[in-house]
Design an enzyme around this catalytic site. Sequence first.
Site, PDB file in Angstrom:
ATOM      1  N   GLY A   1       0.818  -0.825  -0.104  1.00  0.00           N
ATOM      2  CA  GLY A   1      -0.069   0.242   0.192  1.00  0.00           C
ATOM      3  C   GLY A   1       1.165   1.156   0.615  1.00  0.00           C
TER       4      GLY A   1
ATOM      5  NE  ARG B   1      -2.932  -4.200   0.160  1.00  0.00           N
ATOM      6  CZ  ARG B   1      -1.885  -3.703   1.232  1.00  0.00           C
ATOM      7  NH1 ARG B   1      -0.506  -3.499   1.214  1.00  0.00           N
ATOM      8  NH2 ARG B   1      -2.467  -2.294   1.638  1.00  0.00           N
TER       9      ARG B   1
ATOM     10  CB  THR C   1       3.433   0.704   6.441  1.00  0.00           C
ATOM     11  OG1 THR C   1       1.887   0.249   7.128  1.00  0.00           O
ATOM     12  CG2 THR C   1       4.404   0.464   7.982  1.00  0.00           C
ATOM     13  CB  ILE C   2      -0.100   4.699   7.293  1.00  0.00           C
ATOM     14  CG1 ILE C   2      -1.541   3.872   7.500  1.00  0.00           C
ATOM     15  CG2 ILE C   2      -0.397   5.721   5.847  1.00  0.00           C
ATOM     16  CD1 ILE C   2      -2.761   3.932   6.656  1.00  0.00           C
ATOM     17  CG  ASP C   3      -0.930  -0.331   8.947  1.00  0.00           C
ATOM     18  OD1 ASP C   3      -1.728   0.524   8.618  1.00  0.00           O
ATOM     19  OD2 ASP C   3      -0.724  -0.865   8.274  1.00  0.00           O
TER      20      ASP C   3
ATOM     21  CG  MET D   1      -6.564   2.766   6.538  1.00  0.00           C
ATOM     22  SD  MET D   1      -5.593   3.096   4.827  1.00  0.00           S
ATOM     23  CE  MET D   1      -6.811   2.718   3.939  1.00  0.00           C
TER      24      MET D   1
ATOM     25  CG  HIS E   1      -6.915  -5.038   7.972  1.00  0.00           C
ATOM     26  ND1 HIS E   1      -7.162  -3.878   6.680  1.00  0.00           N
ATOM     27  CD2 HIS E   1      -9.233  -4.847   8.445  1.00  0.00           C
ATOM     28  CE1 HIS E   1      -8.534  -4.204   6.363  1.00  0.00           C
ATOM     29  NE2 HIS E   1      -9.063  -4.913   7.179  1.00  0.00           N
TER      30      HIS E   1
ATOM     31  NE  ARG F   1     -26.642   9.753  11.672  1.00  0.00           N
ATOM     32  CZ  ARG F   1     -27.562   9.584  11.903  1.00  0.00           C
ATOM     33  NH1 ARG F   1     -27.700   8.397  12.640  1.00  0.00           N
ATOM     34  NH2 ARG F   1     -28.687  10.203  12.153  1.00  0.00           N
TER      35      ARG F   1
HETATM   36  O1  F6P Z   1      -1.128  -1.135   5.234  1.00  0.00           O
HETATM   37  C1  F6P Z   1      -1.160  -0.303   4.983  1.00  0.00           C
HETATM   38  C2  F6P Z   1      -3.039  -0.074   4.813  1.00  0.00           C
HETATM   39  O2  F6P Z   1      -3.603   0.854   4.532  1.00  0.00           O
HETATM   40  C3  F6P Z   1      -3.976  -0.513   6.597  1.00  0.00           C
HETATM   41  O3  F6P Z   1      -3.334   0.401   7.882  1.00  0.00           O
HETATM   42  C4  F6P Z   1      -5.000  -0.774   5.630  1.00  0.00           C
HETATM   43  O4  F6P Z   1      -5.678  -1.900   6.384  1.00  0.00           O
HETATM   44  C5  F6P Z   1      -4.441  -0.955   4.532  1.00  0.00           C
HETATM   45  O5  F6P Z   1      -3.509  -0.986   4.520  1.00  0.00           O
HETATM   46  C6  F6P Z   1      -5.809  -0.862   2.960  1.00  0.00           C
HETATM   47  O6  F6P Z   1      -4.801  -1.646   2.408  1.00  0.00           O
HETATM   48  P1  F6P Z   1      -5.816  -1.725   0.963  1.00  0.00           P
HETATM   49  O7  F6P Z   1      -5.168  -0.299   0.077  1.00  0.00           O
HETATM   50  O8  F6P Z   1      -5.236  -2.756  -0.379  1.00  0.00           O
HETATM   51  O9  F6P Z   1      -7.114  -1.752   0.234  1.00  0.00           O
END
Ligand code: F6P
Length: 358
Positions: free
Chosen positions: A11, A74, A134-136, A178, A180, A275
């Site tokens: 990503g 990916r 990675t943003i994660d 975001m 997972h 909401r």
């Molecule tokens: O790995 C970075 C991330 O943005 C996660 O936080 C998120 O769950 C996932 O990628 C989303 O993946 P994609 O862009 O393939 O939908």
Amino acid sequence: MFRIGMLTSGGDCQALNAAMRGVVKGICSKIQNVEIYGFQEGYKGLIYSNFKMLTSKDFSGILTLGGTILGTSRQPFKMMRVPDEDGLDKVEAMKHTYHKLNLNCLVVLGGNGTHKTANMLREEGLNVITLPKTIDNDLWGTDMTFGFQSAVDIATDTIDRIHTTATSHSRVFIIEVMGHKVGWVTLHAGIAGGADIILLPEIPYDIDVVVDAINKRKDAGKRFTIIAVAEGAISKEDASLSKKELKAKQAKNSYPSVAYEISEKIQKKTDQEVRITVPGHTQRGGSPCAYDRVLATRLGAAAAEAIMDGDFGNMVAVRNNETVRVPLAEVAGKLKYVTPTSDIIKEAKLTGISFGDA
Ligand code: F6P
């Protein structure tokens, strides 16, 4: 002639371009004749020999540019040893491209899955250097990944905006952030945005505890509750299932995402309207924040230094504000989770944030 291959995989996130710029500026400031091969769309470009010849000029003016000038995709690690639809051996194809172009090294920018493949290429004899994106912020071996702070800023801005509308209505607002497998973005944005409840994959929640926190706020005269939920937030009940049982249960549910499941549970147990806001990929979009620009530039330059030292097989990382080289063999396959007993969680709880666990 010094030949570098470069690719961005997985990503995208903010500051990928800033990091590549750091690498190229670092090398070109010391070495005259450099050829840069920019593989298109991650490992796919390396497999199918799809690349662009780039010069240092291509890396000028991209410090603030979001996305990646190389494109990304990916390419799951578990599929790397599986031949493609035409029977092509992907690993052999990547090695072939590398050797055919006579590369001195391959610079790979990516997250967890990307690092597993990078380590495999190292084992196959290629000179590989990686940068943690990675943003994660879930890559083991580095205190911080670039992309993370920018995503936190965006998710925080979303929560801030929800706050102003929340104060006008008596409602429960769920913001799905975001992440997972890990909850770093949710945790930081939740604290920064003043969320009342934060639900993370690492801390399974009890819906009755969540409802209790909502009711307590209502009883105290608060008109709204803000819940920051990670994409991978999980109930205690689901966390106790085996992987197989959980998969079977998830296959049957029709919720678009976890926020909808939690919303339904809350609506069943309270008289409050709920909401949902899902900022989704906006969290990976736009310009990198200043912090990420600095981090990516530093890591890019540190990677350039490692390349010029001929020191390969490492991820350049940041630890205690110093750039270090961490062996890929150590990094590959490990995730950096939020520790439920860590100081940041304790401190957040002390300020009244509920994690739905007790
Ligand atoms: O790995 C970075 C991330 O943005 C996660 O936080 C998120 O769950 C996932 O990628 C989303 O993946 P994609 O862009 O393939 O939908």
